[in-house]
Design an enzyme around this catalytic site. Structure first.
Site, mmCIF file in Angstrom:
data_model
loop_
_atom_site.group_PDB
_atom_site.id
_atom_site.type_symbol
_atom_site.label_atom_id
_atom_site.label_comp_id
_atom_site.label_asym_id
_atom_site.label_seq_id
_atom_site.Cartn_x
_atom_site.Cartn_y
_atom_site.Cartn_z
ATOM 1 N N GLY A 108 -0.043 -25.822 0.900
ATOM 2 C CA GLY A 108 -0.676 -26.280 -0.341
ATOM 3 C C GLY A 108 0.228 -27.106 -1.229
ATOM 4 O O GLY A 108 -0.043 -27.249 -2.428
ATOM 5 N N SER A 109 1.289 -27.698 -0.640
ATOM 6 C CA SER A 109 2.195 -28.465 -1.512
ATOM 7 C C SER A 109 1.477 -29.680 -2.096
ATOM 8 O O SER A 109 1.729 -30.064 -3.239
ATOM 9 C CB SER A 109 3.460 -28.893 -0.763
ATOM 10 O OG SER A 109 3.160 -29.841 0.219
ATOM 11 N N ASN A 110 0.584 -30.281 -1.323
ATOM 12 C CA ASN A 110 -0.182 -31.422 -1.866
ATOM 13 C C ASN A 110 -1.135 -30.958 -2.962
ATOM 14 O O ASN A 110 -1.247 -31.601 -4.004
ATOM 15 C CB ASN A 110 -0.965 -32.125 -0.756
ATOM 16 C CG ASN A 110 -0.081 -33.096 0.006
ATOM 17 O OD1 ASN A 110 0.276 -34.150 -0.519
ATOM 18 N ND2 ASN A 110 0.308 -32.725 1.204
ATOM 19 N N ILE A 181 -15.118 -32.057 9.585
ATOM 20 C CA ILE A 181 -16.110 -31.870 8.513
ATOM 21 C C ILE A 181 -17.520 -32.064 9.095
ATOM 22 O O ILE A 181 -17.825 -33.110 9.673
ATOM 23 C CB ILE A 181 -15.838 -32.869 7.358
ATOM 24 C CG1 ILE A 181 -14.435 -32.613 6.782
ATOM 25 C CG2 ILE A 181 -16.883 -32.754 6.264
ATOM 26 C CD1 ILE A 181 -14.180 -31.215 6.248
ATOM 27 N N HIS A 197 -3.685 -38.094 5.945
ATOM 28 C CA HIS A 197 -3.184 -37.879 7.300
ATOM 29 C C HIS A 197 -1.705 -38.287 7.346
ATOM 30 O O HIS A 197 -1.338 -39.339 6.831
ATOM 31 C CB HIS A 197 -4.010 -38.711 8.288
ATOM 32 C CG HIS A 197 -3.614 -38.444 9.707
ATOM 33 N ND1 HIS A 197 -3.979 -37.310 10.377
ATOM 34 C CD2 HIS A 197 -2.838 -39.158 10.560
ATOM 35 C CE1 HIS A 197 -3.455 -37.332 11.598
ATOM 36 N NE2 HIS A 197 -2.764 -38.453 11.735
ATOM 37 N N ASP A 238 -10.132 -38.339 11.527
ATOM 38 C CA ASP A 238 -9.165 -39.333 11.034
ATOM 39 C C ASP A 238 -9.641 -40.768 11.219
ATOM 40 O O ASP A 238 -8.881 -41.646 11.656
ATOM 41 C CB ASP A 238 -7.802 -39.160 11.763
ATOM 42 C CG ASP A 238 -7.270 -37.746 11.617
ATOM 43 O OD1 ASP A 238 -7.436 -37.169 10.537
ATOM 44 O OD2 ASP A 238 -6.704 -37.232 12.600
HETATM 45 C C1 GRF Z 1 -0.004 -32.730 4.978
HETATM 46 O O1 GRF Z 1 1.078 -33.223 5.706
HETATM 47 C C2 GRF Z 1 -1.228 -33.570 5.206
HETATM 48 O O2 GRF Z 1 -0.951 -34.881 5.583
HETATM 49 C C3 GRF Z 1 -1.908 -32.888 6.351
HETATM 50 O O3 GRF Z 1 -1.653 -31.518 6.154
HETATM 51 C C4 GRF Z 1 -0.428 -31.356 5.471
HETATM 52 C C5 GRF Z 1 -0.665 -30.398 4.338
HETATM 53 O O4 GRF Z 1 0.539 -29.990 3.752
HETATM 54 N N1 GRF Z 1 -3.300 -33.250 6.418
HETATM 55 P P1 GRF Z 1 0.537 -29.069 2.464
HETATM 56 O O5 GRF Z 1 -0.227 -27.812 2.819
HETATM 57 O O6 GRF Z 1 -0.131 -29.824 1.381
HETATM 58 O O7 GRF Z 1 1.970 -28.799 2.169
#
Ligand code: GRF
Length: 286
Positions: A108-110, A181, A197, A238
């Protein structure tokens, strides 16, 4: 009181601390600058002095907190905070906020970067398919409702669509959600679902291409560069229209792990802003 503020502003403890520091330091800077400026004018300390001083610090205060918010990493928060205050003063009604659901099943870092970017939209829900996923902890920290979804329910039923409706979701962001999805969900949100991606699509995408597998394939092919792709989601893995790409160099000693770190840094840098742009685009088309 701090708990209430955390909930209201949807920030974690560290951010709340930095916001409070910005208020304190920005306020002191404003008072100091105000007095220095007033000293430049030869006005006797009296009612007029006080009136002018109040007008001056009212103008200086937003400027001072914005300046202090930059080194403390809170510029986004204060920009929106001040715009909100300005909206109230000028009597402009705040438009209805777009509700966004983030679908994520990993660390969940994003998702965290998106939440901490103080977005103009409301993150109304986090949808996850793994009970042990780190993103659920992040959701709890930021007081964001979650929906844990099982495979059967996601692919064979559409009751979750009602839940999305219940949360008034307008837009969906996939940030590490590995399931394909379903057509029904795409049909319910046409051009309103975007994915990130970790490679330069159309290469290194498709079924089974996720996580370290992508980086291993890129390294094995001796590519000189990789990057990120943010795209609309269609019924193929994708595949939808690409909105944004950014590249990074691959060095000779890079491994899948070091490449993953470079890619994550790119994602964190560009994803929040690209989501804002995609949402603006959607609003223009409405
Ligand atoms: C990211 O590298 C994104 O590109 C891919 O899944 C990963 C998620 O990373 N679809 P995080 O859980 O957000 O750290």
């Amino acid at each position: 009181m701090f708990e209430k503020l955390k909930q209201r502003w949807r920030v974690n403890a560290l951010n709340l601390l930095l916001i409070i520091c910005t208020f304190a330091v920005g306020g002191s800077l404003c008072g100091y600058a105000g007095r220095r400026i007033m000293n430049l004018f030869d006005i006797e300390k009296g009612v007029l002095w006080v009136i002018l001083y109040i007008i001056l610090i009212t103008i200086l205060w937003p400027l001072c907190v914005l300046i202090i918010s930059i080194p403390l990493g809170q510029f986004g928060f204060f920009k929106r905070y001040l715009m909100k205050i300005w909206g109230r003063i000028s009597g402009k009604k705040e438009g209805k906020k777009i509700n966004v659901a983030i679908f994520a099943s990993g660390a969940g870092s994003n998702a965290q970067k998106i939440i901490l970017s103080n977005p103009s939209y409301n993150i109304a829900l986090i949808v996850c398919n793994k009970p042990e996923a780190g993103v659920l902890k992040i959701a709890a920290e930021h007081h964001i409702p979650t929906l844990l979804i099982e495979k059967e329910r996601f692919f064979k039923e559409d009751t979750y669509l009602e839940i999305l409706k219940g949360h008034k979701i307008d837009f969906i962001v996939l940030a590490g959600f590995l399931w394909k999805i379903p057509a029904k969900l795409i049909g319910a949100y046409p051009n309103k679902i975007i994915n990130i991606h970790p490679a330069l699509l159309p290469n290194y995408g498709g079924k089974g291409m996720y996580g370290s597998r992508v980086h291993e394939a890129v390294i094995a092919a001796k590519e000189k560069e990789s990057g990120i792709s943010i795209h609309y989601v269609d019924e193929l893995y994708d595949h939808g229209n690409i909105i944004f790409q950014a590249k990074c160099e691959i060095c000779e000693d890079d491994t899948a792990d070091t490449l993953a770190q470079k890619i994550h840094a790119l994602e964190h840098q560009h994803f929040p802003e690209t989501i804002e742009q995609a949402i603006q685009q959607m609003q223009k088309q409405r």
